[in-house]
Design a protein around this motif. Sequence first.
Motif, PDB file in Angstrom:
ATOM      1  N   VAL A  17      30.218  57.773  -8.961  1.00 40.40           N
ATOM      2  CA  VAL A  17      28.826  57.565  -9.338  1.00 40.40           C
ATOM      3  C   VAL A  17      28.031  56.439  -8.821  1.00 40.40           C
ATOM      4  O   VAL A  17      27.064  56.214  -8.342  1.00 40.40           O
ATOM      5  N   ILE A  18      28.763  55.196  -8.876  1.00 41.49           N
ATOM      6  CA  ILE A  18      28.372  54.017  -8.236  1.00 41.49           C
ATOM      7  C   ILE A  18      28.078  54.032  -6.792  1.00 41.49           C
ATOM      8  O   ILE A  18      27.010  53.625  -6.073  1.00 41.49           O
ATOM      9  N   THR A  19      29.115  54.777  -6.095  1.00 46.42           N
ATOM     10  CA  THR A  19      28.722  54.936  -4.524  1.00 46.42           C
ATOM     11  C   THR A  19      27.627  55.769  -4.235  1.00 46.42           C
ATOM     12  O   THR A  19      26.889  55.637  -3.423  1.00 46.42           O
ATOM     13  N   LEU A  20      27.428  56.878  -4.941  1.00 44.28           N
ATOM     14  CA  LEU A  20      26.072  57.659  -4.860  1.00 44.28           C
ATOM     15  C   LEU A  20      24.912  56.806  -5.012  1.00 44.28           C
ATOM     16  O   LEU A  20      23.885  57.038  -4.359  1.00 44.28           O
ATOM     17  N   ALA A  21      25.025  55.972  -6.408  1.00 41.14           N
ATOM     18  CA  ALA A  21      23.800  55.089  -6.570  1.00 41.14           C
ATOM     19  C   ALA A  21      23.557  54.235  -5.452  1.00 41.14           C
ATOM     20  O   ALA A  21      22.455  53.960  -4.863  1.00 41.14           O
ATOM     21  N   LEU A  22      24.612  53.598  -4.694  1.00 40.53           N
ATOM     22  CA  LEU A  22      24.436  52.753  -3.864  1.00 40.53           C
ATOM     23  C   LEU A  22      23.946  53.414  -2.599  1.00 40.53           C
ATOM     24  O   LEU A  22      22.779  52.656  -1.934  1.00 40.53           O
TER      25      LEU A  22
END
Length: 146
Positions: A17-22
């Motif tokens: 989720v964090i990777t996708l948001a970044l």
Amino acid sequence: MIFGVEEKPLARVLVPVITLALMAGVGLAFGVAALVRPPDLPVDTNPAPLAGHQLCAAVVVVFPSAAEMGAAEPSLRGDPKARRVFVDPPSVSLLAVPGTDLEAWARDLHARYRTAERVTVIDSDATAAQLKLTAPPPKCPREGEY
């Protein structure tokens, strides 16, 4: 009866989720930068008469004679920092490509053209700031002329 529920570790869910948001944020930043960035200015170093042009950010090279100016003109036209070249014998006024340090360029031109009588920087924004004028002139556009 109690059934065992398998719990996924928080790290297994949170990392994607964090990777996708970044990745989405970086993509958005590049998209906005492409929209906001001003278009490239045209480069035309064919000498044009200075008459009718009011320069506010340029380097002016004054030669002792029109002949010496003519001899230097081809190399001035080929200078990668030159965006426009204006002539008014025996001087050449050069508009720079964006991002050029006019003071450093003037020093370089003075070193290259030892026969030049004078190499001057025209920078109306810097002059207005130094003089602390109550009514400064209009801001010089990035094209280098009003």
